[in-house]
Design a protein around this motif. Structure first.
Motif, short mmCIF file in Angstrom:
data_model
loop_
_atom_site.label_atom_id
_atom_site.label_comp_id
_atom_site.label_asym_id
_atom_site.label_seq_id
_atom_site.Cartn_x
_atom_site.Cartn_y
_atom_site.Cartn_z
N THR A 349 0.83 -1.21 0.00
CA THR A 349 0.00 0.00 0.00
C THR A 349 0.87 1.26 0.00
O THR A 349 0.50 2.27 -0.59
CB THR A 349 -0.95 0.04 1.22
N GLU A 350 2.03 1.17 0.63
CA GLU A 350 2.96 2.29 0.61
C GLU A 350 3.47 2.54 -0.81
O GLU A 350 3.50 3.70 -1.28
CB GLU A 350 4.13 2.01 1.55
N ARG A 351 3.85 1.47 -1.51
CA ARG A 351 4.30 1.62 -2.90
C ARG A 351 3.17 2.12 -3.79
O ARG A 351 3.39 2.94 -4.68
CB ARG A 351 4.79 0.27 -3.44
N ARG A 352 1.96 1.63 -3.53
CA ARG A 352 0.80 2.05 -4.31
C ARG A 352 0.54 3.54 -4.14
O ARG A 352 0.25 4.25 -5.10
CB ARG A 352 -0.42 1.24 -3.87
N ALA A 353 0.66 4.03 -2.90
CA ALA A 353 0.46 5.45 -2.64
C ALA A 353 1.51 6.29 -3.34
O ALA A 353 1.20 7.35 -3.92
CB ALA A 353 0.47 5.72 -1.13
N ASP A 354 2.77 5.84 -3.28
CA ASP A 354 3.85 6.57 -3.96
C ASP A 354 3.60 6.63 -5.45
O ASP A 354 3.77 7.68 -6.10
CB ASP A 354 5.20 5.89 -3.68
N ALA A 355 3.18 5.50 -6.03
CA ALA A 355 2.93 5.45 -7.47
C ALA A 355 1.79 6.38 -7.86
O ALA A 355 1.85 7.07 -8.88
CB ALA A 355 2.62 4.02 -7.90
N ALA A 356 0.74 6.41 -7.04
CA ALA A 356 -0.40 7.29 -7.33
C ALA A 356 0.01 8.75 -7.26
O ALA A 356 -0.40 9.57 -8.09
CB ALA A 356 -1.54 7.00 -6.35
N THR A 357 0.82 9.08 -6.25
CA THR A 357 1.27 10.46 -6.10
C THR A 357 2.09 10.90 -7.31
O THR A 357 1.87 11.98 -7.88
CB THR A 357 2.12 10.60 -4.82
N TRP A 358 3.03 10.04 -7.73
CA TRP A 358 3.86 10.40 -8.88
C TRP A 358 3.06 10.46 -10.17
O TRP A 358 3.34 11.28 -11.05
CB TRP A 358 5.01 9.41 -9.01
N ASP A 359 2.05 9.61 -10.28
CA ASP A 359 1.22 9.64 -11.48
C ASP A 359 0.49 10.97 -11.60
O ASP A 359 0.42 11.56 -12.68
CB ASP A 359 0.22 8.49 -11.44
N VAL A 360 -0.04 11.46 -10.49
CA VAL A 360 -0.73 12.76 -10.49
C VAL A 360 0.26 13.89 -10.78
O VAL A 360 -0.02 14.80 -11.58
CB VAL A 360 -1.45 12.99 -9.16
N ILE A 361 1.42 13.84 -10.13
CA ILE A 361 2.42 14.88 -10.37
C ILE A 361 2.85 14.90 -11.83
O ILE A 361 2.97 15.97 -12.45
CB ILE A 361 3.64 14.66 -9.44
N ASN A 362 3.07 13.73 -12.40
CA ASN A 362 3.48 13.66 -13.80
C ASN A 362 2.39 14.19 -14.73
O ASN A 362 2.68 14.85 -15.73
CB ASN A 362 3.85 12.22 -14.17
#
Length: 503
Positions: A349-362
């Motif tokens: 879930t930690e990796r999932r949150a990081d991936a979601a954050t970067w996806d939005v930033i990108n």
């Protein structure tokens, strides 16, 4: 200061009091695993009534807390600790900027004026803050002594316009107030891990393995390529990495090289088998200080509450007189198999949150660059792959790809050790740290990709950011080094680019 050292109180909101086990609230928190932080928006792990209300330590309001009281020597060494339940009434809510202004030596007249103004406003708190700052300096020395890694990378913050689009991306300064709080949190987390381990209570630890032999070998080979020769060690210690960072400190491309050092490390995870934390230099480490936003911390709080209320003598805890006993199955039923499963799930879930954050930033960065197609920018090569060059635009903090098919017509050899692309016929080489001039050629919002092209027909500029000297290489060098791949310039490529951004 007390006697020969310090007493540090770390009081954390008592979330486990408000989130009982086996409730819908608990089940939802476990499924989320953690809060997710997007630019300008947060999806909390717990309802805002808790995260911003009952569990928020607001000034002049009583709040339930779990306290970690630590005795720390003048040398910054933890000599003892005690956990107990308590009530806190905060005297003030201070910002990092305010605390840094009061404690750090001002370098300019505006900083001196700010220090005077903030110090007068919080005059009653200043003596305690100065004592805390003295403790921080000792903890910092202790951190350096054990070899804990400290990366000074550039963090950024997105500033939005009224239309909720990117106005600008600015670097964020990390001051001594940030570092002070971090060191205090580390102390409490170490004490929590030690308590759980001493009590032989199965728990989730935050573990960080040493680097793998392959990653370590690649790092040593690359450092040798840029003139930093280090003696090889099959089992490096944190101090060995600390020595590497010290060698990079005065280089103009240190931020880029630090990123490569970070990539050579393993990812930290949650698991019940304690193997220590390599990056921080701790034999045992657990997450205790953020139960509002991380489920593993909430589990650690439950374990500590059980030890406090178990009714049996346990060093390191202090029961409140008259408080009822709590049976383990009521608050902390976790066994080894449960913890192994939860450790994997919560790491995910930690990796999932990081991936979601970067996806939005990108996505936001791509939206921002859509209106700048055709514009030229200075940039630096921050990544070299077999399919092209990743370039970060100077002072904009946005990354795009120069695909190998957009380079000068040649057959390019990729060297994974030295992070270079070299033309077979021309001998033209591209390295990490090269300063280049690029034009924004295309932006794909759906794919989160920003495509760039070199302005000067595929020639890397020489500049202070270079990591490696230019090297001419012809056909005789083909295949001489390991880890090479070839790519043809100016013809349809077979390699799929990664998404723009650092995710």
């Amino acid at each position: 200061v007390r006697g020969k050292g310090f007493t540090l109180y770390v009081a954390i909101a008592d979330v486990s009091h408000y989130v009982p086990l086996d409730t819908e609230l608990d089940a939802e928190a476990q499924q989320r695993g953690n809060s997710v932080y997007f630019p300008g928006h947060v999806i909390p792990m717990l309802p805002e009534h808790l995260s911003n209300g009952l569990c928020s330590l607001k000034p002049d309001e009583d709040r339930l807390v779990m306290v970690c009281e630590l005795d720390i020597s003048r040398q910054g060494v933890i000599e003892g600790y005690c956990f107990y339940e308590g009530i806190i009434r905060s005297h003030a809510r201070l910002t990092y900027t305010e605390v840094a202004a009061m404690l750090q030596t001002p370098k300019t007249e505006p900083e001196r004026v700010l220090q005077q103004r903030v110090s007068e406003k919080h005059e009653a708190l200043l003596p305690d803050l100065k004592t805390l700052y003295a403790l921080y300096r000792q903890l910092l020395l202790s951190r350096q002594e054990r070899g804990a890694l400290d990366f000074e990378t550039v963090e950024t913050r997105i500033v939005f316009s009224e239309q909720r689009r990117i106005k600008e991306i600015i670097p964020v300064e990390r001051n001594d107030a940030h570092r002070l709080i971090e060191e205090c949190m580390l102390c409490a987390n170490v004490a929590a891990a030690d308590l759980l381990q001493d009590a032989k209570l199965p728990s989730l630890y935050r573990v960080h393995e040493p680097p793998s032999e392959e990653k370590l070998s690649n790092l040593y080979d690359f450092l040798r390529e840029i003139g930093i020769g280090l003696s090889r060690k099959n089992k490096p210690t944190p101090k060995d990495y600390q020595h590497i960072l010290a060698r990079l400190k005065d280089r103009p491309d240190r931020a880029l090289l630090q990123t490569l050092v970070i990539r050579s490390l393993m990812q930290a995870v949650y698991q019940p088998d304690n193997i220590g934390h390599f990056g921080l230099g701790f034999e045992a480490y657990a997450h205790f200080t953020s139960p509002i936003r991380r489920y593993p911390d909430l589990m650690v709080h439950r374990g500590i509450r059980y030890l406090i209320r178990s009714g049996r003598k346990q060093p390191g805890v202090l029961p409140v007189e008259g408080a009822p006993k709590i049976h383990r199955d009521v608050i902390y039923p976790y066994r080894q198999p449960d913890l192994e499963t939860l450790g994997m799930e919560l790491s995910q879930t930690e990796r999932r949150a990081d991936a979601a954050t970067w996806d939005v930033i990108n996505w936001l960065k791509c939206e921002y660059m859509q209106s700048r197609i055709g514009e030229e920018f200075d940039g630096m090569v921050i990544g070299v792959t077999n399919f092209g060059l990743f370039v970060e635009l100077t002072d904009i903090y946005i990354e795009g790809l120069v695909h190998v098919t957009a380079l000068r017509n040649d057959y390019y050899h990729f060297d994974a050790v030295s992070h270079t692309l070299t033309g077979e016929q021309s001998g033209l080489s591209f390295h990490l740290g090269d300063q280049v001039r690029v034009v924004v050629a295309r932006v794909d919002l759906d794919e989160r990709k920003i495509e760039l092209q070199l302005v000067d027909n595929g020639t890397a500029a020489k500049g202070p950011g270079r990591s490696l000297p230019q090297r001419k290489r012809g056909k005789a060098d083909n295949g001489r080094r390991g880890g090479k791949h070839g790519s043809r310039g100016r013809k349809p490529g077979e390699y799929k680019s990664r998404k723009s951004g650092r995710g």
